[in-house]
Design an enzyme around this catalytic site. Sequence first.
Site, PDB file in Angstrom:
ATOM      1  N   GLU B  59       0.691  -1.421  -0.015  1.00  0.00           N
ATOM      2  CA  GLU B  59      -0.008   0.035   0.023  1.00  0.00           C
ATOM      3  C   GLU B  59       0.780   1.370  -0.012  1.00  0.00           C
ATOM      4  O   GLU B  59       0.296   2.304  -0.703  1.00  0.00           O
ATOM      5  CB  GLU B  59      -0.987  -0.012   1.289  1.00  0.00           C
ATOM      6  CG  GLU B  59      -2.150  -0.914   1.122  1.00  0.00           C
ATOM      7  CD  GLU B  59      -1.482  -2.373   1.653  1.00  0.00           C
ATOM      8  OE1 GLU B  59      -0.184  -2.674   2.073  1.00  0.00           O
ATOM      9  OE2 GLU B  59      -2.088  -3.279   1.403  1.00  0.00           O
ATOM     10  N   PHE B  84      -6.444  -0.373   5.326  1.00  0.00           N
ATOM     11  CA  PHE B  84      -5.017  -0.560   4.528  1.00  0.00           C
ATOM     12  C   PHE B  84      -4.945   0.764   3.734  1.00  0.00           C
ATOM     13  O   PHE B  84      -4.014   1.010   3.059  1.00  0.00           O
ATOM     14  CB  PHE B  84      -5.008  -1.717   3.666  1.00  0.00           C
ATOM     15  CG  PHE B  84      -5.410  -2.991   4.576  1.00  0.00           C
ATOM     16  CD1 PHE B  84      -4.627  -3.234   5.617  1.00  0.00           C
ATOM     17  CD2 PHE B  84      -6.183  -3.930   4.199  1.00  0.00           C
ATOM     18  CE1 PHE B  84      -4.911  -4.294   6.695  1.00  0.00           C
ATOM     19  CE2 PHE B  84      -6.426  -5.133   4.994  1.00  0.00           C
ATOM     20  CZ  PHE B  84      -5.651  -5.399   6.155  1.00  0.00           C
ATOM     21  N   ARG B 167     -19.126  -2.275   2.253  1.00  0.00           N
ATOM     22  CA  ARG B 167     -18.695  -3.746   1.192  1.00  0.00           C
ATOM     23  C   ARG B 167     -19.798  -4.612   1.306  1.00  0.00           C
ATOM     24  O   ARG B 167     -20.525  -4.796   2.199  1.00  0.00           O
ATOM     25  CB  ARG B 167     -17.400  -4.448   1.976  1.00  0.00           C
ATOM     26  CG  ARG B 167     -17.138  -5.606   1.073  1.00  0.00           C
ATOM     27  CD  ARG B 167     -15.921  -6.421   1.830  1.00  0.00           C
ATOM     28  NE  ARG B 167     -15.836  -7.748   1.128  1.00  0.00           N
ATOM     29  CZ  ARG B 167     -15.312  -8.815   1.781  1.00  0.00           C
ATOM     30  NH1 ARG B 167     -14.716  -8.567   3.024  1.00  0.00           N
ATOM     31  NH2 ARG B 167     -14.969  -9.850   1.227  1.00  0.00           N
TER      32      ARG B 167
END
Lengths: 267, 335
Positions: B59, B84, B167
């Site tokens: 990342e 992240f 999500r």
Amino acid sequence: MIAGQTRELERFADRIRLRAVKMVAPHGFGYLGQALSSAELFAALFSGPYRRDRDKLVCSPGHYIISAYAAAPDLGILSETDLSTYGQDGSSFEAVGTERSPVVDLTCGSLGQGLSGAVGFALSAQLRENLDSRVFALISDGELEEGQVWEAAMFAAHRKMGNLIVLLDANDSQVDGPVSSITTIEPIAAKWESFGWAAFEVDGHDADAVNHALELAVGESRPSVVIARTSTVHGLSCLPEGADGHFIKISPELVDAAIAELEARLA
Amino acid sequence: MLNAPPYPTVLKPYGRALVDLALEREEILCLSGDLTRQTEVDLFQDEIPSRFINAGMAEANMMSMAGALARCGHIPFVHTFGVFATRRPFDQIVNSVAYPNLPVRIVGFMPGISSPGGPSHQAIEDVAIMRSLPNMTVIDVADAVEIRQAVRAIVDLPGPVYLRLKRGEIPVIFGDDHEFSLSRAQVLHDGDDVALVASGMMLSSSLAAAATLEAAGVSTSIVNVPVIKPIDAATIIRAASGAKAVVTAENHTIVGGLGSAVAEVLAEAGLGRRLRRVGLRDTFAEGAQSAAWLFRKYGLGTQDIIDSAWEALGRTGPAPQAPVLVTPLGEYSPV
């Protein structure tokens, strides 16, 4: 390379050293060691493969911006007057590079990020099928301690970035002392090679050797790194034994001696 | 127009919206950090592979690379889980994206305690740390309609954006007439006892809490704040001025997020209103198989919003109880 060209590179490197001495002189201390160690790298880069109209230049460790500034007058970018404000209150030539720093396309004081930026530039050129753009990134050996450098190195090799060339100033110097006394980063060349890079290791104060390595690197179809073995006190014999290369203290008397030494060589 | 719970749901509204926009806009690039399907950009990978870049599980490099791509005129949309996308590469966001004020769109999925994956996967402070950064716009949308509109709304912003997305199954709360705005919060319902101020997943919970409160005689206003920074202070002040108490609801720690932002607005306006902040009370969240259980355990449910409003208003007697909704498979009920 013919002797005259070698001599010109050496003189360019000494002009970088002289301007850097004058830039840190008003402060009495500063990142002179970085200019001394990377002088031949910048001289060879700016005299050779770097084409300002189409290439990108990243100076990953922000405090190395002193070398880029000190070399810039030879490219007709900055004047000696500009350099005289280096690091002063109100100057846009901050001692640790910022978004306002001229000469380079990207620099960052938080170390280890520059190679990722260079990879981003190289990726953009790939995506646009721009085959005539090179990306040069100066990074330091201390930065190899940062994990992000290796994330970037892995990604660059995976994407076969032949247009990406790293100039690694291996001066064995970081804040707390010699890099080698803090973390074993050797074998440097083998590390990059194992990541899929072409590695060329040279004496970083042999201008001819640096220039030749850069020529080879530019011709590579893989990403490549020129590992320049250097010293933070090279080129100034007047510096005392054991000077702290990361952040050199320089008295007015020492400034005078340094300027005299360099001007004599350039005369 | 608002739908009623349980809400119908759709899959991949973000992924679809990004592809649709990218087909019109050559500058858009899609970066993924090894969570391509989970962040809905498998659609992008399939339909526009030449502009899809899998940066792998790296990342820091992904974020700094995105900054450089933006310097070259691309508009990178960077995808991974919220933790992240913010917590791990924070220094890279600061130096490679936020300080240079580049048009990188950081899209973090799985907000707050919507993940039962433990503290490592729960983005509970992402809004706080992104909100603290100069130049950064911070958005936490409530439903699929807002998601589709937000993607288009942010593409041409000159600076960076953090977009926080649920999500999986995404509820459809708003009607097609809903208008997402980058500059205005929306008062969805007027009332003069308590003002509920919510963002993201807690909007539907606030709507459910308002229905129960209204039925118990508590006049309740509801303010939807999808854009947490820059915050629409005027709308919040107007709603709070007309009420006796304010309750914020966020799927996030109460330190530094929506509740803090509202507190700053009220205090700076000199508006003395009792304030209750529903959210994680300065704790990590452990021990769950399901997200719904975590929301109950840590006091982020509809009932917690009702209880907070009831208590802030000084009402006596037991607080009214939120009805338990039966949720058919594929539909979504507020937590």
